[in-house]
Write a protein that holds these residues in place. Structure first.
Motif, PDB file in Angstrom:
ATOM      1  N   GLN A   1       0.818  -1.206   0.000  1.00  0.00           N
ATOM      2  CA  GLN A   1       0.000   0.000   0.000  1.00  0.00           C
ATOM      3  C   GLN A   1       0.854   1.259   0.000  1.00  0.00           C
ATOM      4  N   LEU A   2       2.084   1.156   0.540  1.00  0.00           N
ATOM      5  CA  LEU A   2       2.989   2.308   0.542  1.00  0.00           C
ATOM      6  C   LEU A   2       3.386   2.697  -0.882  1.00  0.00           C
ATOM      7  N   THR A   3       3.432   1.722  -1.802  1.00  0.00           N
ATOM      8  CA  THR A   3       3.732   2.075  -3.196  1.00  0.00           C
ATOM      9  C   THR A   3       2.609   2.907  -3.795  1.00  0.00           C
ATOM     10  N   LEU A   4       1.400   2.710  -3.296  1.00  0.00           N
ATOM     11  CA  LEU A   4       0.282   3.549  -3.716  1.00  0.00           C
ATOM     12  C   LEU A   4       0.430   4.951  -3.124  1.00  0.00           C
ATOM     13  N   THR A   5       0.852   5.008  -1.861  1.00  0.00           N
ATOM     14  CA  THR A   5       1.046   6.298  -1.200  1.00  0.00           C
ATOM     15  C   THR A   5       2.129   7.122  -1.882  1.00  0.00           C
ATOM     16  N   THR A   6       3.261   6.492  -2.196  1.00  0.00           N
ATOM     17  CA  THR A   6       4.344   7.249  -2.835  1.00  0.00           C
ATOM     18  C   THR A   6       3.929   7.740  -4.218  1.00  0.00           C
ATOM     19  N   PHE A   7       3.114   6.953  -4.899  1.00  0.00           N
ATOM     20  CA  PHE A   7       2.605   7.414  -6.194  1.00  0.00           C
ATOM     21  C   PHE A   7       1.760   8.671  -6.009  1.00  0.00           C
ATOM     22  N   PHE A   8       0.885   8.677  -5.009  1.00  0.00           N
ATOM     23  CA  PHE A   8       0.040   9.838  -4.754  1.00  0.00           C
ATOM     24  C   PHE A   8       0.869  11.050  -4.326  1.00  0.00           C
TER      25      PHE A   8
ATOM     26  N   GLY B   1      -4.370  20.078  -7.637  1.00  0.00           N
ATOM     27  CA  GLY B   1      -3.796  18.745  -7.744  1.00  0.00           C
ATOM     28  C   GLY B   1      -3.004  18.359  -6.508  1.00  0.00           C
ATOM     29  N   PHE B   2      -2.239  19.312  -5.974  1.00  0.00           N
ATOM     30  CA  PHE B   2      -1.433  19.035  -4.787  1.00  0.00           C
ATOM     31  C   PHE B   2      -2.318  18.626  -3.619  1.00  0.00           C
ATOM     32  N   VAL B   3      -3.351  19.407  -3.358  1.00  0.00           N
ATOM     33  CA  VAL B   3      -4.231  19.119  -2.225  1.00  0.00           C
ATOM     34  C   VAL B   3      -4.947  17.782  -2.425  1.00  0.00           C
ATOM     35  N   GLN B   4      -5.450  17.538  -3.636  1.00  0.00           N
ATOM     36  CA  GLN B   4      -6.197  16.303  -3.876  1.00  0.00           C
ATOM     37  C   GLN B   4      -5.315  15.070  -3.712  1.00  0.00           C
ATOM     38  N   TRP B   5      -4.104  15.125  -4.254  1.00  0.00           N
ATOM     39  CA  TRP B   5      -3.271  13.929  -4.203  1.00  0.00           C
ATOM     40  C   TRP B   5      -2.551  13.773  -2.880  1.00  0.00           C
ATOM     41  N   VAL B   6      -2.314  14.873  -2.151  1.00  0.00           N
ATOM     42  CA  VAL B   6      -1.826  14.737  -0.780  1.00  0.00           C
ATOM     43  C   VAL B   6      -2.902  14.071   0.072  1.00  0.00           C
ATOM     44  N   ALA B   7      -4.149  14.484  -0.133  1.00  0.00           N
ATOM     45  CA  ALA B   7      -5.253  13.846   0.589  1.00  0.00           C
ATOM     46  C   ALA B   7      -5.293  12.353   0.274  1.00  0.00           C
ATOM     47  N   ALA B   8      -5.170  12.012  -1.005  1.00  0.00           N
ATOM     48  CA  ALA B   8      -5.199  10.601  -1.393  1.00  0.00           C
ATOM     49  C   ALA B   8      -4.028   9.835  -0.791  1.00  0.00           C
ATOM     50  N   GLY B   9      -2.822  10.424  -0.869  1.00  0.00           N
ATOM     51  CA  GLY B   9      -1.634   9.754  -0.359  1.00  0.00           C
ATOM     52  C   GLY B   9      -1.628   9.621   1.150  1.00  0.00           C
ATOM     53  N   THR B  10      -2.234  10.575   1.847  1.00  0.00           N
ATOM     54  CA  THR B  10      -2.295  10.517   3.304  1.00  0.00           C
ATOM     55  C   THR B  10      -3.345   9.523   3.778  1.00  0.00           C
ATOM     56  N   ILE B  11      -4.476   9.526   3.103  1.00  0.00           N
ATOM     57  CA  ILE B  11      -5.588   8.673   3.520  1.00  0.00           C
ATOM     58  C   ILE B  11      -5.313   7.201   3.245  1.00  0.00           C
ATOM     59  N   ALA B  12      -4.649   6.889   2.127  1.00  0.00           N
ATOM     60  CA  ALA B  12      -4.475   5.491   1.721  1.00  0.00           C
ATOM     61  C   ALA B  12      -3.831   4.624   2.807  1.00  0.00           C
ATOM     62  N   PRO B  13      -2.675   5.004   3.383  1.00  0.00           N
ATOM     63  CA  PRO B  13      -2.091   4.120   4.404  1.00  0.00           C
ATOM     64  C   PRO B  13      -2.886   4.092   5.705  1.00  0.00           C
ATOM     65  N   ILE B  14      -3.543   5.214   6.059  1.00  0.00           N
ATOM     66  CA  ILE B  14      -4.357   5.228   7.278  1.00  0.00           C
ATOM     67  C   ILE B  14      -5.541   4.277   7.127  1.00  0.00           C
TER      68      ILE B  14
ATOM     69  N   THR C   1      -8.580  -7.380   8.155  1.00  0.00           N
ATOM     70  CA  THR C   1      -9.530  -7.933   9.116  1.00  0.00           C
ATOM     71  C   THR C   1     -10.705  -7.019   9.441  1.00  0.00           C
ATOM     72  N   THR C   2     -10.585  -5.722   9.185  1.00  0.00           N
ATOM     73  CA  THR C   2     -11.668  -4.793   9.505  1.00  0.00           C
ATOM     74  C   THR C   2     -11.696  -3.631   8.520  1.00  0.00           C
ATOM     75  N   ALA C   3     -12.896  -3.136   8.245  1.00  0.00           N
ATOM     76  CA  ALA C   3     -13.070  -1.998   7.344  1.00  0.00           C
ATOM     77  C   ALA C   3     -13.412  -0.726   8.105  1.00  0.00           C
ATOM     78  N   VAL C   4     -13.276  -0.739   9.435  1.00  0.00           N
ATOM     79  CA  VAL C   4     -13.663   0.427  10.231  1.00  0.00           C
ATOM     80  C   VAL C   4     -12.845   1.670   9.880  1.00  0.00           C
ATOM     81  N   PRO C   5     -11.495   1.597   9.807  1.00  0.00           N
ATOM     82  CA  PRO C   5     -10.742   2.806   9.447  1.00  0.00           C
ATOM     83  C   PRO C   5     -11.163   3.381   8.099  1.00  0.00           C
ATOM     84  N   MET C   6     -11.341   2.510   7.101  1.00  0.00           N
ATOM     85  CA  MET C   6     -11.748   2.971   5.781  1.00  0.00           C
ATOM     86  C   MET C   6     -13.105   3.659   5.827  1.00  0.00           C
ATOM     87  N   ALA C   7     -14.078   3.050   6.486  1.00  0.00           N
ATOM     88  CA  ALA C   7     -15.420   3.621   6.532  1.00  0.00           C
ATOM     89  C   ALA C   7     -15.429   4.947   7.288  1.00  0.00           C
ATOM     90  N   ALA C   8     -14.655   5.033   8.361  1.00  0.00           N
ATOM     91  CA  ALA C   8     -14.584   6.282   9.123  1.00  0.00           C
ATOM     92  C   ALA C   8     -13.981   7.400   8.280  1.00  0.00           C
TER      93      ALA C   8
END
Length: 438
Positions: A67-74, A367-380, A387-394
């Protein structure tokens, strides 16, 4: 003074400025090329996401590392847009765009050959940086040539047609996994990078004339950035689109684990579901394009926000108390993705309209704000693991809530582009003396 048309035998002497002015028009070919450019991020991400479990196994890495490879891309996408926009305001659009596409192609080849997760992570950073650079310039070209309701309509059409990439991407990714190796997806992105560069050479003229370019340097960027960020309307719509983007990528980063690992979907079934969700987003963006100038754009955005907020709340309820049943996840993901077709393109269009004097910098900050948001949210979002989707749903729910605040609080009482109320174009400079008959 009476202007005399140029005879054919001296047409070669037309000053370059007049040539650029005549060529830089919003043509179907140019719009199609910008659509092609918007496919960079979906193709580089969506063909790769279904392969996450296999990549983790082959490169001896964990789900979090993949998932970090997704974050670095963002992160690369964010930095590329932040830098590429102001550079194109100074240097023009065409040459920086071609340079970025060639760099993206090279980085994609490195991804295809990566022997370790560390090499993959660095290559994805460069791939994202070059892709973000190209995307922000493509958007700035549209802002150079369109205004008002036409700008809203064109950006929605680009988002809608560009939505084909998120539909095709996961299907191609799933097919590649069935017939070949996950690395083939990166070879395909490299080939598409070369195709994009060729399309730019053929269809995209220079859209920013020399007299409209801004001086370069960090000091000037900070000054222009301060002006852009001092516009409350712009900041409000920046929050509208950026927060919605964070909610969207909470889904993108974890949906493979929620649907495949937790609920047993195969890679092909997951790819079909992902494509169906992207199709919903595409249809919504097309509807928004038809409504541009007829229905308040703010009302269209609010409709999408309310639908996405309901999906986020339902998903959070299911994750907390019902172990995220498959049917609930599929419905909530579809509603969330479809709503983005109403929120993100329209929020971005209204933000661009608010700072039309600085299209490159405005697009860069978007673009900066949108992709920083994407890159920050993805690993969180991935903290719950498989095992759980709670962090994603929140995060989905919190992101859409912030988007609503941006619309109703930060960007309240703003103008709404209509076809009969267009921002006036700058008057053309007088013709050079050699074209005037005294």
């Amino acid at each position: 003074m009476q202007q005399v048309p140029l005879p054919p035998d001296v047409a070669w002497s037309t000053p370059p400025l007049l040539k650029a002015r005549r060529q830089a028009r919003l043509t179907a070919g140019l719009v199609a090329t910008v659509v092609f450019l918007t496919a960079i991020a979906p193709l580089a991400t969506d063909m790769y996401v279904p392969a996450f479990p296999r990549v983790a196994g082959e490169l001896s890495s964990t789900a979090t590392q993949v998932q970090l490879t997704l974050t670095t891309f963002f992160v690369g996408m964010a930095l590329g847009q932040l830098i590429g926009g102001p550079v194109s305001d100074q240097r023009g659009r065409r040459i920086p765009l071609l340079t970025a596409l060639l760099a993206m192609t090279a980085a994609s080849i490195v991804c295809a050959l990566a022997p370790t997760i560390a090499v993959m992570t660095v290559a994805r950073l460069v791939q994202g940086f070059a892709g973000g650079w190209a995307m922000v310039i493509g958007r700035a070209i549209i802002v150079d040539l369109a205004t008002g309701a036409q700008l809203v309509r064109v950006l929605n059409v680009i988002a809608a047609v560009g939505g084909i990439a998120p539909i095709v991407g996961p299907l191609l990714g799933g097919l590649i996994l069935q017939l070949s190796h996950w690395r083939v997806s990166f070879w395909l992105v490299a080939a598409l990078g070369l195709a994009m560069a060729s399309a730019v050479v053929v269809t995209v003229p220079e859209s920013l004339s020399r007299e409209r370019r801004h001086a370069g340097g960090l000091r000037n960027f900070l000054i222009v950035g301060r002006i852009v960020l001092g516009n409350r309307e712009y900041v409000g719509y920046l929050l509208v689109a950026g927060a919605a983007m964070g909610a969207l990528f909470a889904y993108v980063a974890t949906s493979a684990f929620v649907l495949q690992t937790m609920n047993g979907l195969s890679p092909v079934a997951y790819s079909i579901d992902f494509a169906a969700n992207a199709a919903g987003m595409t249809v919504a963006a097309l509807v928004a394009a038809r409504l541009a100038g007829r229905v308040s754009t703010r009302k269209v955005i609010l409709t999408g926000q309310l639908a996405a907020l309901c999906a986020g709340a339902a998903m959070l309820t299911g994750a907390l108390w019902f172990e995220t049943p498959l049917s609930l996840a599929i419905v909530c993901f579809f509603v969330l993705m479809t709503a983005q077709g109403l929120i993100i393109p329209n929020g971005g269009a209204l933000a661009s309209t608010a700072v039309s004097d600085h299209p490159g910098t405005g697009s860069a900050l978007q673009g900066f704000v949108q992709w920083v948001a994407a890159g920050t949210i993805a690993p969180i979002a991935g903290l719950g693991g498989a095992t759980t989707a709670v962090p994603m749903a929140a995060l989905m729910t919190a992101g859409i809530t912030a988007s609503v605040v941006g619309l109703l609080v930060a960007a309240r009482a703003t103008r709404d582009p209509r076809p009969t109320h267009r921002r006036p174009r700058e008057p053309l400079r007088p013709d050079p003396p050699e074209l005037v008959n005294r």
